[in-house]
Design an enzyme around this catalytic site. Structure first.
Site: not given
Lengths: 305, 305
Positions: A108, B104-106, B140
């Site tokens: 991030d 969560i940008k996984r 996300t």
């Protein structure tokens, strides 16, 4: 921790890492039965089953290997109890002297990347007290957001002497969709590799940097180029075994000193009892099968030197 | 869920989302004092403090807004208790009728991406029972691994009628390091945008796709290009307020119908009580300050139409 990783690899003569990526379908019935008897068919029951499964494998292999790589997604799918099993696994492996690479692929920006770093390889302040929430030794990091995303991890790692492995060229078939796109006459993964080399210079261990790279076993010609671009970078190599990578392809990932790379196998080790390759193991002896698979893998990888 | 998001936006006439990204330093002392008195200066104490902080903000703003976006890193930094506070926040916001976007940008591959999807927007099977571990409406997703990483999320979302927002062009200063690199005569983010458009066609709601995109407010000229490339894609726009994005810059992110984009503000709302902009609020009235900030933001964003 990069020094400890190198030391562990030298000690075991095994540049391998066991991927602790348990699916419930991998866990022998005698383990799930016991866990469900105690906790019911609940998230807690599933978490107990994968923890007991992991423990068996770690107990059977820890003396042979330098490191493990638990894949957090496999725990996160069971919610909070699953994540508690992840933590238990990390802590147990560390007690056994293993280096733990948390395969979390976080990334991030700014304070958010810092928060991930604090949670996994750092310390968090609560009032006057300090805590170590997850306590892996290394974590994997996604570079798509650029330096703003990676730098906060490095800053935290400098304090704790821990490290990261940055995704450069992943092992999957579609990894080329974006990673291989040509930019200024070279593929994007080379540009990411150059950045990893640059970031790593800022956080060096004795011989290797604390900033490693992930480069899939399935692309050996790219592994060779990236080895040259990142001479001081440890390369974590997924894709051996189940994903099709062969030992013969792995030479380019290593330096002349036989160091510089560590090869992961997950399913090939933890599901070894389901395969015929290592002899016929009953479910009850799943951990012995994993040990046999580790022994085979170490021999196989070392045959390239 | 994309239909519910659009419906909520129309109902509130507010294309905004409140980022629930609590740092402990944001939480007023009267809340941390109470939490530490009950749980000590522990991870549990910190988790209780951020949960109570969130609850105050949600109670004060839920009738004005369509959605919230909790940033999981801010919870993950407090380990298991922090993640339990994340879950509590998600559940509470859903009870209040809000659409919850888990930031969560996984992103991983194959069964690993599936596991993340199952954990956050899907259901997991344990023996004969089924559980919903975290239960966000959207998450996300980082696209660096290509279709292999994104497709498993879409497959899970098709079953649960939930959705994703794929990182296309992020709001941070260094986002251009990789995302802006020119590939075949156009920047990489456009290529990612084209893929988002393609992935989205496979999972459509009534007017918009379940596959959204993240495009930072700080790059409006790129927002305009991406709007055209992805006409049926909802755009989640971070970077307004604290990161420097202005309302006047946001027009290109919207379609002619005034829909198609939702603008996030985190610090600007949840830390409003620390600013002079909305009047002088005492710590005790931090939630009222957040309400005032939301009202200001909605007016500000709507001024562009």
């Amino acid at each position: 921790m990069i020094n400890k990783l190198v030391e562990n690899i030298k000690k075991t003569n095994a540049p391998v890492v066991v991927g602790l990526d348990p699916m419930l379908s991998y866990v022998p019935k005698f383990i799930t039965d016991k866990a469900y008897a105690e906790y019911g068919e609940t998230l807690e029951g599933a978490a107990e089953a994968i923890w007991q499964f992991n423990k068996g494998i770690v107990d059977a292999t820890y003396d042979l290997i330098p490191a493990v790589k638990p894949q957090i997604a496999m725990y996160e799918q069971f919610g909070i109890p699953g994540l508690a099993a992840f933590k238990k696994t990390v802590d147990y492996c560390k007690e056994k002297g293993l280096v733990v690479i948390g395969d979390i692929k976080r990334g991030d920006i700014g304070s958010t990347s810092s928060a991930y770093a604090i949670g996994h390889v750092g310390k968090v302040q609560v009032g006057s007290k300090t805590y170590v929430p997850f306590d892996e030794d290394f974590v994997t990091v996604n570079p798509y957001l650029g330096t703003d995303g990676v730098k906060p991890f490095i800053d935290v790692c400098k304090e704790t002497k821990k490290g990261i492995f940055v995704l450069v060229k992943t092992s999957n078939p579609s990894s080329g969709e974006f990673q291989d796109r040509e930019v200024d006459g070279k593929p994007l993964y080379e540009i990411v590799g150059e950045m990893v080399d640059k970031w790593g210079k800022d956080h060096m261990g004795d011989d290797y940097s604390y900033v490693g790279a992930v480069v899939g076993a399935t692309y050996p010609e790219m592994g060779k180029v990236l080895r040259d671009i990142m001479p001081k970078t440890y390369i974590l190599v997924p894709g051996y075994g189940a994903q099709g990578g062969k030992a013969a392809d792995l030479k380019p990932y290593f330096n002349e000193d036989g160091l510089g790379a560590i090869v992961n196998s997950s399913r090939g080790i933890i599901c070894a009892y389901k395969q015929d390759t290592y002899g016929n193991f009953a479910e009850e002896n799943y951990a012995d099968a994993s040990r046999a698979a580790v022994e085979y893998m170490i021999k196989d990888i070392n045959s390239i030197f």
